[in-house]
Motif scaffolding. Structure first.
Motif: not given
Length: 477
Positions: A55, A224, A226, A337, A411, A454
């Motif tokens: 990220k 997905h 976080y 996400m 995020n 995330s």
């Protein structure tokens, strides 16, 4: 698959002096998967740290020129902090190299599951290798090339097509002779080919992995991912009045929530996906249960839902989302996400991420209606084209708040709201105020480390499973 502690074997390896044989270089193409056993805790920890790193790579790659000192300094800082190899160090680098190796393969499993995920993973891994390769000495580069069986003197034309177009190679007898200073292009092209093929092969092996009830939830959640505040408990609970929401939706809501609020006001109704996404967001910014019931009821009865139907159906689902019905679970707002990667909107829906799910032309029109300048719209659409949806939202924040270089990675929709309120209330100085102040104080260009990046935790996986129970109460349109 067995995931138990392999520390005993590794300790024996260290004592036997074979650490350098396992990982002779701080760089690698990740051609051989790890064979040791590790615990599920270490499995998840390694994956989370690498995801944080990728990220950072994505964010820095958009914000800075990759060859700039700022880019190199910030990326080295993150590599050090997360304990990944950042230079070709001595043999004490073993633990970092081991973590680098294992974590790559874990994320390869998580990010091979769709074309979008594979494309994102490939790009970030390419950028990471580019940085690392350019940081090592010429001597160590040569050793690495020998290790992966790459020649920098004469290569096939297909491997040097980028350099050929730029006329930076010498062509003779069907081979391209590449200057050593340009060898990184050959390395990256070779790595891209190998990793693309590996991701495709891994995707074909998914059915066997999906049968493992321990791994599959972790892998799904990684894509997905976080971590950071879940916004379930807010200090400002009850401090936001219903009368403020219209104004706040323009000033401090991310585009996804602004879109949902406008659709609700226009249609006096939202389908279940929109109610879930928007309802939990409002809960996260501070609406109490009583306020939420009043807010939704007032709007719905302006449409085709009478008060009795609302009280018997919709009110229960709202109480459920606040943990007052059913399993008494305190549900948390959706992260970026989760919104981007799950439950895409269909016709008649207004939920989802506008940067991910909207047609580019419609997105352009919406941004124009919100008075975003043409240059800003072009920047946003370019980020969307590159599938940097969260960075596109971050650019939208900068343009609507008239600030540069936010200093945080976006995020979560509720993070957007919190940062907006902090800025508007004086927590951060506006660019216009700085330019008009006339004093000599300069705005800091330093960025915070991405603590809010995330990544999943086991508790998040549980929460996702519990959320499925909540969805059943929202299915009535």
């Amino acid at each position: 698959m067995e995931f138990s502690s392999g520390r005993g074997r590794l300790k024996q390896a260290r004592l036997a002096g074979d650490r350098r044989d396992l990982y002779p270089h701080s760089l690698q193409f990740y051609l051989e998967p790890p064979t040791e056993n590790i615990s599920l805790v270490e499995f998840e920890s390694f994956a989370i740290d690498r995801l944080k790193l990728l990220k950072v790579v994505e964010n820095l790659g958009v914000s800075y020129v990759r060859s700039s000192d700022s880019y190199k300094t910030k990326l080295e800082f993150e590599l050090r902090k997360l304990k990944f190899p950042y230079k070709a160090l001595a043999e004490d680098d073993y633990e970092a190299r081991r973590k680098d190796h294992i974590s790559h393969f874990i994320l390869r499993l998580a990010y091979c599951q769709s074309e979008d995920l594979r494309r994102w993973f490939l790009q970030q891994e390419m950028d990471l290798l580019r940085y690392r390769f350019n940081q090592v000495t010429d001597n160590l580069r040569q050793k690495f090339l020998e290790h992966v069986n790459l020649s920098f003197e004469a290569v096939g034309l297909a491997d040097a097509v980028d350099l050929f177009r730029a006329r930076r190679v010498f062509i003779k007898d069907g081979f391209a002779y590449v200057p050593f200073k340009e060898i990184d292009v050959i390395v990256l092209n070779n790595y891209r080919t190998k990793l693309s093929k590996a991701l495709a092969l891994t995707a074909r092996s998914l059915p066997s992995i999906q049968s493992d009830e321990r791994l599959q939830p972790l892998l799904n959640h990684l894509s997905h991912s976080y971590i950071g505040p879940d916004y379930s408990m807010q200090k400002n609970t009850g401090k936001i009045s219903l009368e403020q929401i219209d104004t706040l939706s323009v000033k401090s809501f991310p585009l996804c929530m602004r879109q949902l609020h406008k659709a609700l006001r226009d249609n006096h109704h939202l389908r279940h996906g929109g109610r879930m996404q928007y309802g939990l967001f409002l809960k996260g910014i501070g609406l109490t249960l009583e306020q939420a019931l009043e807010f939704w009821k007032k709007e719905f009865i302006r449409g085709k839902v009478d008060a009795d139907k609302f009280d018997k159906g919709y009110a229960y689902s709202i109480r459920h989302s606040y943990g007052k019905e059913g399993r008494r679970t305190d549900y948390t707002p959706y992260s970026c996400m989760k919104i981007i990667m799950s439950n895409p909107p269909s016709q008649g829906d207004y939920h989802g991420c506008p940067f991910r799910h909207s047609d580019p032309e419609l997105l352009k029109q919406k941004l124009q209606s919100y008075k975003i300048p043409p240059s800003g719209i072009a920047q946003i659409l370019e980020l969307v084209k590159g599938m940097h949806y969260q960075l596109a939202c971050q650019k939208y924040f900068e343009l609507t708040h008239d600030v540069d270089n936010l200093g945080f990675s976006l995020n979560h929709p509720n993070q957007y709201f919190t940062e907006s309120q902090r800025l508007l209330s004086g927590g951060r100085e506006l660019k216009k105020e700085l330019s008009n102040s006339g004093n000599s104080q300069q705005k800091s260009n330093s960025q915070e480390s991405m603590n809010s990046n995330s990544a999943p935790t086991s508790s998040n996986t549980t929460a996702d499973a519990e959320l499925e129970g909540l969805e059943a109460y929202f299915t009535e349109d």
